[in-house]
Design a protein around this motif. Structure first.
Motif, short mmCIF file in Angstrom:
data_model
loop_
_atom_site.label_atom_id
_atom_site.label_comp_id
_atom_site.label_asym_id
_atom_site.label_seq_id
_atom_site.Cartn_x
_atom_site.Cartn_y
_atom_site.Cartn_z
N TYR A 46 12.81 18.70 24.73
CA TYR A 46 11.87 16.93 25.61
C TYR A 46 12.94 15.79 24.69
O TYR A 46 12.52 15.26 25.02
CB TYR A 46 10.76 17.63 25.75
CG TYR A 46 10.14 17.64 24.61
CD1 TYR A 46 9.11 16.37 23.62
CD2 TYR A 46 10.50 18.69 23.07
CE1 TYR A 46 8.87 15.83 22.24
CE2 TYR A 46 9.33 18.41 21.59
CZ TYR A 46 8.81 17.00 21.72
OH TYR A 46 8.12 17.01 20.41
N ASP A 54 6.14 12.39 29.74
CA ASP A 54 5.88 13.60 28.99
C ASP A 54 5.14 14.18 27.73
O ASP A 54 4.62 12.95 27.34
CB ASP A 54 7.57 14.08 28.16
CG ASP A 54 7.58 14.95 27.93
OD1 ASP A 54 5.88 16.30 27.23
OD2 ASP A 54 8.32 16.24 27.70
N LYS A 62 2.30 22.72 33.07
CA LYS A 62 3.10 21.56 32.48
C LYS A 62 3.29 20.18 31.55
O LYS A 62 3.81 19.95 31.11
CB LYS A 62 4.30 21.50 33.76
CG LYS A 62 4.79 22.72 34.19
CD LYS A 62 5.47 22.62 35.60
CE LYS A 62 6.07 23.59 36.20
NZ LYS A 62 6.44 23.43 36.96
N ASP A 63 1.99 19.86 31.97
CA ASP A 63 1.51 18.26 31.61
C ASP A 63 0.35 18.56 31.54
O ASP A 63 -0.49 18.59 31.78
CB ASP A 63 2.61 17.41 32.22
CG ASP A 63 2.01 15.60 31.09
OD1 ASP A 63 1.71 15.72 30.12
OD2 ASP A 63 3.63 15.55 30.92
N SER A 118 11.59 20.50 28.21
CA SER A 118 10.14 19.55 29.42
C SER A 118 9.20 19.99 30.21
O SER A 118 8.09 19.16 30.25
CB SER A 118 11.19 18.29 29.72
OG SER A 118 12.07 17.81 29.24
N GLU A 119 9.49 20.59 30.76
CA GLU A 119 8.00 21.86 31.32
C GLU A 119 7.51 22.59 30.81
O GLU A 119 6.54 23.30 31.30
CB GLU A 119 9.01 22.38 32.75
CG GLU A 119 9.89 21.71 33.95
CD GLU A 119 11.31 21.43 33.59
OE1 GLU A 119 11.32 21.67 32.11
OE2 GLU A 119 11.67 19.92 33.04
#
Lengths: 347, 549
Positions: free
Chosen positions: B22, B37, B116-117, B524-525
């Motif tokens: 990320y 993110d 994921k977020d 990032s995920e």
């Protein structure tokens, strides 16, 4: 760095101080005991069970309901004892004894004005006798202040727009700090003074020397000057209730309820007369809001508090110096001062 | 702006893994300012709150220097009043309240539940911009003379008497509140809706339970402070009588409204810290947490009880006697869930395998200091002793033991613990331990004398004091200089580690928890594929959690 006091608690000089200190030591004892268990436990476990092998995985213990209940129930009992012990002290802190002497306090940025019933006035210093309950009737002219005497362990906010009360009984002659405890602006930390506790005989002497016309007498003059007398008088045709013997009684209101005629009620009825109307009367009294100072108001309140049956001054005979001070507490009032020193004088 | 430094600072990082993470997914400044993110937003928050922490710390340093002597000789009285006011406002609204939730929480809530977020990534970014807007307002207020009402904004001082930037500062706190509401809302929805398959409520890490309880308090309490500050502004600007008795208002009403939020706000600050400590103790004892459900529900109990104790700030405010009795007894009850946590942490250490690494040192420090902060809360919650001690330095010492000895120790412990996850680098262990030790010693030297000062009768917000209080004040100031060193050290070695620290690997501590199953720094995920959870948390065994370097 002179005067460092190595004691855990400062000098204790009031009846309530020793009771608060006893509770303090109970809480501190319980707290220290719990802290000791936790700190010793944590330190012992972290040394005894320190990691020596990267391959060792300790046996898991997911918990124990019996232990959880134990360490919930025992603290619960300990803190409830604390709580109700505190309530017992607070209840006495709240209720002044019947025979307490009232002293009137006005806080303003950044000083304390003190008015004794005998007319003695002080700034930033309060003289009181030892061994007698004193009840402060306090208000503020601007922001919130707080009257705090560390040696007595008591404090109470002094709030604009209302009366608050603080009572204590000093147990030791001496001079003690008086601090403002509620942050009140630029010179908050300079709003300090002292409380001088004297032997009763010594105090009588001080009182006699400093005596002026009593607050009630000054209040009586204001009562005439402000035209209260015009209606609150037996010969005024029942326009307004007679205030003799009013203080401390429950009185009936026109909405069917009753209210205790305490200082707060008297104050409110002078400033905002329409808020509570006595049963059998019409709302005809004008407001005195912003027309009297807090000090004048306290004098009128002091007069009304002491008004006995037949004590209402004669109608339309407003005089600077009445022949008889029927409310005086100190028998040794000196002669009237020069008229220019008389508050509320009206020529 | 501070955040523009960030891309430069992280550019040198190369992850141990060759996959993009990320941090190196994109280097442009816009990729940070417009990021959705949660991990990058956490970093933005980390930088912003660090700036405010040192601003608030600077004010604290000046306060302690002034108090080294009884006379007001370093700064004028009005300046001193502004210093402690802004110290409080900056530390509470711009550091402590967002500290753990907005940085560690933002980073970890999705990772710990295998998501994921967060549920609303745009809302998350918005919350940071709202926070920055509030911060800018606060800074403008400071540069235009500051504010001198105390962080409590008590009326009628704030509405009638003060001639400083009350309106602007109140507006800043008002706006900052929306930032925490957005974060709280986001966490709550995320925890409800986005847990990985198999991750039932009682399989959640205790940090998540703490975040959930915190979000509850934020969402129920913050609107009240917002409307209260708005009323202060309205009274001040247009003379509408709400709190000022000369306008027909009631100043004690303000105190009720203010503390209705500001007492629960204490739990907004300390509950996340308790969550961090549960994670640290378990990991560094390599043992399942003792009494999981009791710790989890004690967070909820504290959050709920916390809404019924606000009157304990007002025992000498002229509120009625029975009101005080009610609030005092309820306050006593808070001791039970708080005690449950401390006893369970201690019990977890029994027959465990204790590793003395930096985060654990902070955790051990937390337990001791929080316990002292808690038991001195009993002195203040009890009616009799409160009369003597309230408004004195005893209160100052008590809440610093909870807020600094508790919340900030936990924050620093958590920051060190998850630093390898966030940056992919290890900080130097020696310096970590040393600064933890310095913080602990400096903290006690600063704040323990203040208990004694308060008992002697020294009042808070005093610019000058009577000479007999000087010895203890000098001790406190000396301690503060040590404490300052302890706080500045991590700034240096943590920044140093960004370039020179050893690569951390996915799980340097041998911890359980989903965040340690992915690479450091994470992609990032977050996860290559959605994790599936089959066991309760903190199941340490040779197979599951061997350190991976």
């Amino acid at each position: 760095m002179g005067g460092f006091d190595p004691r855990i608690l400062p000098e204790s000089a009031s009846t309530i101080a020793s009771r608060i200190d006893a509770l303090y030591w109970y809480i501190t004892g319980v707290g220290a005991f719990v802290t000791l268990i936790v700190v010793v436990g944590v330190l012992y476990f972290s040394i005894r069970y320190r990691r020596t092998s990267e391959d060792y995985f300790p046996k898991p213990f997911v918990g124990s309901t019996a232990l959880e209940l134990t360490w919930s129930f025992i603290p619960l009992v300990l803190v409830l004892i604390m709580g109700f012990w505190g309530v017992a002290i607070y209840a006495d802190f709240w209720r002044a004894p019947e025979n307490a002497t009232d002293v009137y306090v006005i806080g303003k940025q950044w000083m304390w004005h003190i008015n004794h019933q005998g007319g003695q006035r002080e700034i930033n210093t309060l003289h009181v006798p030892v061994g007698r309950p004193i009840r402060l009737v306090m208000t503020s002219e601007d922001v919130i202040h707080d009257f705090y005497i560390p040696a007595f362990r008591v404090k109470m906010d002094v709030v604009p727009g209302k009366y608050s009360h603080l009572w204590f009984e000093a147990t030791k002659p001496g001079t003690y700090h008086l601090f403002c405890a509620a942050y009140c602006g630029t010179e908050h930390s300079r709003m300090i003074g002292k409380v001088v506790v004297m032997e009763p005989a010594e105090f009588e002497q001080w009182q006699t020397q400093k005596a002026d016309r009593s607050m009630a007498l000054q209040g009586r003059q204001l009562f005439q000057k402000l035209q209260c007398i015009t209606c609150h008088h037996p010969e005024a045709g029942n326009k307004a209730p007679i205030l003799e013997g009013l203080y401390g009684r429950r009185v009936a209101l026109d909405n069917g309820s009753t209210v205790l005629a305490d200082e707060a009620y008297i104050r409110e009825s002078i400033l905002y007369p329409a808020k509570k109307i006595r049963a059998g009367y019409r709302s005809i009294m004008p407001t005195y809001d912003k027309q009297v100072t807090e000090e004048e108001l306290m004098k009128v309140v002091a007069f009304i508090k002491g008004l006995k049956l037949g004590g209402t001054p004669p109608l339309m005979q407003y005089s600077e110096a009445p022949a008889v001070d029927d409310t005086k507490k100190t028998p040794t009032n000196p002669p009237e001062k020069a008229p220019e020193n008389v508050p509320g004088k009206n020529k | 702006m501070s955040m523009t430094l960030e891309p430069k600072a992280v550019r040198p990082i190369t992850a141990a893994s060759d996959r993009p993470d990320y941090l190196n997914a994109d280097y442009s400044i816009l990729s940070w300012l417009l990021t959705l993110d949660h991990k990058r937003i956490a970093i933005l928050y980390l930088i912003s709150i660090s700036v405010f922490f040192f601003v608030g710390g600077f004010f604290a340093a000046l306060i302690r220097l002034e108090l080294a002597t009884p006379g007001g000789d370093l700064v004028p009285g009005d300046t001193y009043n502004k210093l402690f006011t802004m110290h409080g406002i900056v530390m509470l609204f711009f550091f402590l309240i967002p500290s753990i939730p907005a940085t560690l929480g933002n980073f970890l809530v999705p990772m710990m539940i295998g998501a994921k977020d967060l549920a609303f990534p745009r809302l998350n970014l918005l919350s940071w911009y709202v926070y920055i807007a509030a911060g800018v307002l606060a800074v403008i207020a400071m540069f235009n003379g500051g504010v001198d009402t105390g962080w409590t904004f008590y009326t009628p001082l704030s509405t009638r008497a003060s001639h400083t930037q009350v309106f602007l500062t109140a507006l800043a706190a008002f706006v900052a509140g929306f930032s925490s509401i957005l974060t709280g809302l986001n966490f709550m929805v995320t925890i409800h809706r986005m847990r990985a398959p198999g991750l039932t409520w009682f399989r959640l890490p205790l940090f998540i339970w703490a975040m959930y309880a915190t979000s509850l308090v934020i969402m129920l309490g913050t609107p009240v402070i917002a409307i209260t500050l708005a009323m202060v502004a309205v009274e001040r600007a247009w003379g509408v009588g709400i709190f000022d008795p000369s306008l027909g208002g009631d100043p004690v009403l303000f105190q009720h409204l203010f503390w209705f939020y500001s007492h629960p706000a204490v739990y907004i600050m300390i509950l996340p810290g308790m969550g961090v400590i549960s994670e640290l103790i378990s990991t560094f004892c390599r043992k399942v947490i003792f009494g999981y459900k009791f710790i989890a529900f004690s967070s909820i109990a504290i959050a709920v009880l916390g809404f019924a104790v606000w009157g304990h700030h007002m025992f000498v405010s002229t509120q009625s006697m029975m009101t005080s009795v009610f609030f005092s007894i309820v306050t006593m009850l808070v001791a039970v869930p708080s005690g449950i946590k401390v006893f369970n942490w201690t019990a977890t250490m029994w027959q465990s395998s204790v590793s003395w690494q930096t985060p654990m040192l902070y955790a051990l420090g937390f337990i001791g200091l929080f316990t002292i902060g808690g038991v001195t809360g009993l002195h203040l919650g009890t009616l009799g002793t409160n009369i003597a001690l309230t408004q004195t330095y005893f209160v100052v010492a008590h809440f610093h033991y909870v807020m600094v000895g508790g919340a900030i120790m936990a924050y620093l412990g958590g920051l060190h613990f998850w630093w390898p996850k966030m940056t992919g680098r290890m900080y130097p262990e020696f310096w970590g331990k040393l600064s933890a030790l310095i913080v602990f010693i400096g903290f006690n030297l600063t704040f323990f004398p203040q208990f004694l000062l308060g008992q002697q009768g020294m009042l808070r917000r005093y610019w000058e004091y009577v000479p007999e209080f000087q010895v203890l004040n000098v001790m406190s100031t000396a301690g503060a200089s040590i404490l300052g060193v302890g706080y500045i050290l991590p700034l240096f070695y943590l920044l140093w580690s960004l370039r020179y620290g050893k690569p951390a690997g996915p799980n340097p501590w041998g911890a359980t928890g989903l965040e340690w199953t992915t690479q450091s720094p994470p992609i990032s995920e977050n996860f290559e594929k959605t994790p599936v959870v089959t066991t309760e948390p903190y199941r340490y065994s040779r197979e599951e959690a061997h350190p991976v370097h």
